[in-house]
Scaffold this active site. Structure first.
Site, short mmCIF file in Angstrom:
data_model
loop_
_atom_site.label_atom_id
_atom_site.label_comp_id
_atom_site.label_asym_id
_atom_site.label_seq_id
_atom_site.Cartn_x
_atom_site.Cartn_y
_atom_site.Cartn_z
N SER A 1 45.35 44.92 12.71
CA SER A 1 46.11 43.69 12.48
C SER A 1 47.57 43.86 12.88
O SER A 1 48.17 42.99 13.53
CB SER A 1 46.06 43.30 11.00
OG SER A 1 44.76 42.96 10.61
N ARG B 1 49.87 42.13 16.16
CA ARG B 1 51.11 41.39 15.86
C ARG B 1 52.32 42.07 16.51
O ARG B 1 53.25 41.39 16.95
CB ARG B 1 51.29 41.31 14.34
CG ARG B 1 50.33 40.32 13.69
CD ARG B 1 50.15 40.61 12.21
NE ARG B 1 49.42 39.58 11.49
CZ ARG B 1 48.08 39.48 11.46
NH1 ARG B 1 47.34 40.34 12.13
NH2 ARG B 1 47.51 38.52 10.77
N GLY C 1 38.72 38.29 17.30
CA GLY C 1 39.02 37.02 16.66
C GLY C 1 40.50 36.89 16.33
O GLY C 1 41.09 35.81 16.48
N GLN D 1 44.59 34.85 9.62
CA GLN D 1 44.66 34.48 11.03
C GLN D 1 45.15 33.04 11.18
O GLN D 1 45.98 32.75 12.04
CB GLN D 1 43.28 34.64 11.68
CG GLN D 1 42.84 36.10 11.73
CD GLN D 1 41.45 36.28 12.30
OE1 GLN D 1 40.75 35.31 12.59
NE2 GLN D 1 41.04 37.53 12.46
N ASP E 1 37.14 42.80 4.99
CA ASP E 1 36.57 43.60 6.09
C ASP E 1 35.86 44.86 5.59
O ASP E 1 35.17 45.52 6.35
CB ASP E 1 37.68 44.01 7.07
CG ASP E 1 38.20 42.81 7.86
OD1 ASP E 1 37.54 41.76 7.85
OD2 ASP E 1 39.27 42.93 8.48
N LYS F 1 32.19 36.36 10.66
CA LYS F 1 32.92 37.50 11.24
C LYS F 1 32.26 37.87 12.57
O LYS F 1 31.57 37.06 13.16
CB LYS F 1 32.93 38.66 10.24
CG LYS F 1 33.74 38.36 8.98
CD LYS F 1 35.21 38.17 9.27
CE LYS F 1 36.01 37.85 8.02
NZ LYS F 1 37.39 37.46 8.35
N ARG G 1 27.83 38.88 8.52
CA ARG G 1 27.75 40.22 7.89
C ARG G 1 26.86 40.25 6.65
O ARG G 1 26.39 41.32 6.26
CB ARG G 1 29.16 40.75 7.57
CG ARG G 1 29.88 41.15 8.83
CD ARG G 1 31.25 41.74 8.60
NE ARG G 1 31.77 42.25 9.86
CZ ARG G 1 33.06 42.47 10.13
NH1 ARG G 1 33.97 42.22 9.20
NH2 ARG G 1 33.42 42.93 11.31
N ARG H 1 31.75 47.06 12.25
CA ARG H 1 31.80 47.49 10.85
C ARG H 1 30.40 47.69 10.25
O ARG H 1 30.22 48.50 9.35
CB ARG H 1 32.63 46.51 10.02
CG ARG H 1 34.07 46.40 10.53
CD ARG H 1 35.05 45.98 9.47
NE ARG H 1 36.29 45.54 10.11
CZ ARG H 1 37.25 46.36 10.53
NH1 ARG H 1 37.14 47.66 10.38
NH2 ARG H 1 38.34 45.86 11.10
C1 S3P Z 1 42.81 39.50 10.13
C2 S3P Z 1 42.46 38.62 9.13
C3 S3P Z 1 41.12 38.56 8.54
C4 S3P Z 1 40.31 39.82 8.87
C5 S3P Z 1 40.43 40.20 10.31
C6 S3P Z 1 41.86 40.49 10.68
C7 S3P Z 1 44.18 39.45 10.67
O1 S3P Z 1 40.44 37.45 9.06
O2 S3P Z 1 38.96 39.62 8.52
O3 S3P Z 1 39.64 41.34 10.59
O4 S3P Z 1 44.59 40.40 11.37
O5 S3P Z 1 44.88 38.47 10.39
P1 S3P Z 1 40.62 35.94 8.45
O6 S3P Z 1 41.98 35.48 8.72
O7 S3P Z 1 39.60 35.13 9.19
O8 S3P Z 1 40.33 36.08 7.00
#
Ligand code: S3P
Length: 442
Positions: free
Chosen positions: A26, A30, A98, A172, A319, A346, A350, A395
């Site tokens: 994450s 960013r 994603g 996200q 996660d 996801k 999952r 995962r």
């Molecule tokens: C993430 C937020 C989560 C997480 C993903 C990474 C992020 O998803 O499951 O692996 O980096 O902001 P969601 O925002 O859909 O909850």
């Protein structure tokens, strides 16, 4: 896309030694995006050179940002300023990521040019209206195809600052809206239904953006510019999670040490859950790495007991729930997880993917619409062994590799190439602490 790689995990009973897991996914995404639109050069060390983050890196380059990578984990980003990106000459391919697709949708909806975002077969099925909707409220031109990618973004829109109440506790979605909010005509506020990861907020503040949080409410003032950053990305708690569970199931005497793990409290729900199951996990040498807390974890073999997981911990462990299900299968009594319907959207569904694997391994469980009930077996092997499918989900693949610590027979895991999206080097790290996992052609 399914592929021809598999894991063969032979049963072993103990793990020992120490590992340092790769950088946080994450934070790495960013870091590239914010450094790219900052003024001046940013230096990122500990970067996660996984397929997901490399998709973000390639996309930033395609958008005109010069990025050097003197080593896989060291990245120099020559920021082009808030308005310095230029149109890519092709669709931007996010692969399996994603996070990249959702955050780029926010960032690109505020640019002067058009963009298109695409991804692999799994990503092309994932919901994108959750980001498109608030961005349209801001005045952006974001189009999905029946709610899924490709995402087409029209440039040249003037964005309005809005107050957005998110229906899901998604970091996200929040991050996409905040990234667009950097370019809005007034302040942008996001109100979340529950606590969720706050890496964007911490990093935006480090870049000098005026951002305030008040409980579940986050407000950002559009800045003139973003300051460049020097950032050391901590080890990914979500990757450490596999070794935490491995240590609880089978650490020999002195325990398993996991070094340099990011312990942002919006990510560590699994620690609370495992501790209330009886898990013995010590936090050593807590320290700060820039805006993020970091520590080493010493994990000792523990007799786990089943619990009902508090729903407010679910977004803080989202996660890690696949590997929690593995731990639950080895605990005395029943573990119940509810409030986790997000698991269905996801990289795979999952809940369904874990259920299929648990079924194949003869673990007694019941699927719920928003979670699972698992009857654990504390004595002897909890998993029968045999062949399972990861459904192309990193995962799921790594969770069942950890199950080999309590398996009666070898576990063969199909379709594992996507482990490289988040955890390059998983097999060799797992082997280094004593797991007998091999990757092979299927
Ligand atoms: C993430 C937020 C989560 C997480 C993903 C990474 C992020 O998803 O499951 O692996 O980096 O902001 P969601 O925002 O859909 O909850």
């Amino acid at each position: 896309m399914s592929d021809a790689r598999k894991f063969e995990a032979q049963p072993v009973r103990t793990v020992s030694g120490s590992v340092a897991v790769p950088g946080d996914k994450s934070i790495s995404h960013r870091a590239l995006m914010l450094s790219g639109i900052a003024t001046g050069m940013s230096e990122v060390s500990g970067f996660l050179a996984s397929e997901d983050c490399l998709a973000t890196l390639a996309a930033m380059r395609a958008l005109g940002v010069r990025i050097e990578q003197p080593s896989p984990t060291d990245v120099l980003v020559h920021g082009v300023g808030l308005h310095g990106m230029r149109a890519a000459n092709r669709a931007l391919d996010m692969g399996n990521a994603g996070t990249a697709m959702r955050l780029f949708t926010g960032l690109l909806s505020a640019q002067a040019f058009d963009s298109q975002l695409i991804g692999d077969a799994s990503l092309m099925k994932r919901p994108m209206e959750r980001v498109a909707k608030p961005l349209r409220e801001m005045g952006a031109d974001v189009r999905t195809h029946n709610g899924t990618p490709p995402v087409d973004i029209g440039g040249g829109r003037t964005l309005r600052g809005i107050e957005y109440r998110m229906p899901v506790a998604s970091a996200q979605v929040k991050s996409a809206v905040l990234l667009a909010g950097l370019y809005a005509d007034a302040a942008t506020t996001v109100v979340a239904p529950a606590i969720n990861r706050d890496h964007s907020e911490r990093m935006l503040q480090s870049c000098g953006v005026l951002l305030t949080t008040d409980g579940l409410r986050t407000t950002l003032q559009p800045p003139q510019e973003l300051a460049s950053q020097r950032l050391n990305v901590p080890g990914d708690f979500s990757s450490a999670a596999f070794f935490i569970v491995a240590g609880l199931l089978g650490a020999s005497g002195e325990g398993l040490l996991i070094q340099n793990v990011g312990l942002n409290p919006t990510r560590t729900g699994l620690l609370d859950i495992l501790r209330s199951m009886g898990g013995n996990i010590d936090v050593l040498n807590p320290r700060q790495s820039g805006a993020e807390p970091v520590a080493d974890l010493l994990v000792r073999a523990s007799a786990l007991r089943g619990i009902e997981v508090a729903v407010e911990l679910v977004p803080l462990a989202i996660d890690e729930l696949p590997v929690l299900f593995v731990a639950a299968a080895c605990a005395r009594g029943e573990t119940v997880v509810t409030g986790a319907e997000e698991l269905r959207v996801k990289e795979s569904d999952r809940i369904a993917a874990m259920s299929a694997g648990l079924q194949a391994m003869a673990v007694e469980h019941q699927v719920l619409p928003d979670g699972m009930r698992i009857q654990g077996r504390a004595e002897g092997p909890a998993f029968g062994g045999g062949e399972i499918d990861s459904f192309g989900d990193h995962r799921i693949a790594m969770s069942f590799a950890i199950a080999s610590l309590r398996a009666a027979k070898a576990i063969s895991i199909r379709d594992v190439a996507n482990v490289a999206t988040s955890f390059p080097g998983f097999v060799s790290l797992a082997r280094s602490v004593g797991l007998d996992v091999r990757e092979a052609a299927a």
